[in-house]
Design an enzyme around this catalytic site. Structure first.
Site, PDB file in Angstrom:
ATOM      1  N   PRO A 276       0.771  -1.183  -0.042  1.00 35.37           N
ATOM      2  CA  PRO A 276       0.166   0.030   0.063  1.00 35.37           C
ATOM      3  C   PRO A 276       0.839   1.093  -0.018  1.00 35.37           C
ATOM      4  O   PRO A 276       1.945   1.066   0.680  1.00 35.37           O
ATOM      5  CB  PRO A 276      -0.820   0.029   1.219  1.00 35.37           C
ATOM      6  CG  PRO A 276       0.138  -1.047   2.264  1.00 35.37           C
ATOM      7  CD  PRO A 276       0.805  -1.784   1.304  1.00 35.37           C
ATOM      8  N   CYS A 346       1.746  29.257 -16.395  1.00 35.55           N
ATOM      9  CA  CYS A 346       1.210  29.840 -17.613  1.00 35.55           C
ATOM     10  C   CYS A 346       0.434  28.832 -18.374  1.00 35.55           C
ATOM     11  O   CYS A 346       0.790  28.795 -19.481  1.00 35.55           O
ATOM     12  CB  CYS A 346       1.929  30.441 -18.461  1.00 35.55           C
ATOM     13  SG  CYS A 346       2.902  31.545 -17.365  1.00 35.55           S
TER      14      CYS A 346
END
Ligand code: LLP
Length: 421
Positions: A276, A346
């Site tokens: 996990p 951007c």
């Protein structure tokens, strides 16, 4: 138990006010809770109680040295997928016999490194890899313990980019060809077959696909034993999901998952490993950011914050939902505002949430992204020349920077100029 709670009108990480960390390290930053990490590890460890087992943390989800030490001290092994992760695990003091090596593209150098440094097993994913590992082991005069990762052709019902158990995915060998591949492995003097490996995907919110895969692996165990192979270990992978949107998702608990494992493979007399990642680290971390501007668009308000897609890429990459909360607790019955929450990078993809209702916040306010411990810092980049953001570990009332924010000078100094410039 949540270790990121409001207390006296302030969000705390265990016993430390998040605003105090922000004042010390600046924003944005990641902060992790030791108590959450160890508690989640223990949930898995306890869930497999009664079986011979090892919980190997999938360190691809969060690989800071301090985190690895916390988990290794709690008894965790590590699931690594690269030479870099192997080196990190060793540097954190994890012994080779508690490290499993997964991944579809292990190189000769990585194999050599793990064979020399000690390894619990390689989870082999293809015949060509098997041939190379056999040669590398023989050249070093050692025998490499292996499982073969089988692809059970099970639909994990998760996001397409993180599903791995269907036949169209690049992972493992088709389970239908497993007996042939095991027969081939058994003839290789540099390899010792010890078990079977399976991993079907990440952020699974239902146990049914695990059950389908594990029953196929149980069946294969019996077939391979009948063929004369000694199958003593099953690596059952990772993938148990966490609640990101706390209102509408309730993935199964590690205890249910453990009960399922016992039901499917408990009577085979094998040692069980699981890998996990997200369930241990995901809800153990926040990303904390500051509002730079609240901008009025034509038909919406934008919350422009100082964190961006390079710091936490999950929303841009997987349309992932993260709870976003103000660090100062909103007064009861505060009317929510609705924002598009965006970073300064951007491109339009630098969007964390669209039309998100949350308590109103203003420029300079701190906000926290919950469930950001897994696949957050480890997937960060310096896109737009934004230095990697710092990581902080809290333990009760103490906190420490476990990775400092590089200065611009340090970031630039990593580049080197050719002699002709
Ligand atoms: N074992 C193997 C072989 C894996 O490939 C993975 C995850 C794990 C274990 C751990 O899975 P977990 O328990 O964390 O679900 N970046 C994506 C997740 C990629 C998962 C890759 N493999 C995300 O942010 O959702």
């Amino acid at each position: 138990m949540d270790h990121f709670l409001y207390r006296d009108g302030q969000l705390f990480a265990e016993d430390v006010p998040v605003s105090e960390i922000a004042a010390a390290v600046g924003t944005p930053f990641y902060v992790y809770s030791t108590a959450t990490l160890t508690r989640h590890f223990k949930l898995f460890d306890d869930a497999l109680d009664g079986l011979d087992h090892l919980v190997c943390f999938a360190m691809k989800s969060l690989s800071n040295q301090a985190i690895l030490k916390v988990l290794a001290n709690a008894g965790a092994g590590m699931d690594v997928v690269s030479g870099g992760e192997y080196a990190r695990a060793k540097a954190a003091g994890v012994p080779g016999e508690k490290i499993v090596f997964s991944g579809v593209g292990k190189t000769v150098d990585e194999m050599r490194m793990a064979l020399e440094g000690g390894i619990r097993q390689f989870n082999v994913e293809s015949e060509p890899e098997m041939i190379v590992l056999d040669q590398v082991a023989q050249s070093l005069g050692v025998v490499a313990p292996i499982t073969v990762r089988v692809n059970p052709d099970v639909d994990a019902k998760t996001h397409a980019k993180i599903a791995t158990g269907k036949s169209e995915n690049k992972f493992g060998i088709p389970i239908s060809r497993a007996r042939e591949v095991y027969a081939m492995a058994a003839k290789m003097p540099g390899l010792k077959v010890i078990g079977i490996d399976v991993h079907i995907g990440s952020q699974l919110t239902d146990l049914a696909p695990f059950e389908a895969a594990y029953l196929k692996v149980a069946e294969l165990t019996k077939q391979l034993r009948a063929d004369g192979h000694e199958i003593t270990r099953l690596d059952l992978g990772g993938g148990l999901g966490i609640p990101y949107a706390r209102s509408n998702e309730a993935p199964p608990l590690p205890s249910d998952y453990g009960a399922l494992i016992k039901k499917c493979v408990g009577d085979l007399g094998v040692e069980v490993e699981i890998e996990p990642g997200r369930l241990i680290s995901g809800n153990a971390g926040l990303m904390v950011s500051k509002v730079i501007y609240v901008k009025e668009g034509e038909d919406r308000k934008f919350l422009i914050i100082d964190g961006a897609m390079n710091d936490l890429i999950r929303p841009a990459m997987y349309e992932a939902y993260h709870d976003i909360v103000p660090v100062v607790e909103p007064a009861p019955a505060t009317e929510p505002a609705t924002y598009d929450i965006v970073g300064p990078v951007c491109e339009s993809g630098d969007t964390f949430a669209k039309s998100r209702a949350m308590a109103p916040v203003h420029a300079d306010d701190l906000i926290a992204f919950r469930s950001a411990g897994a696949y957050g810092a480890v997937m960060a980049s310096e896109y737009n020349s934004r230095p990697l953001i710092p990581e902080v570990l809290v333990d009760k009332d103490q906190f420490a920077v476990i990775r400092p924010r590089p200065t611009y000078e340090e970031m630039i100094a990593r580049d080197t100029l050719p002699p002709w410039l």
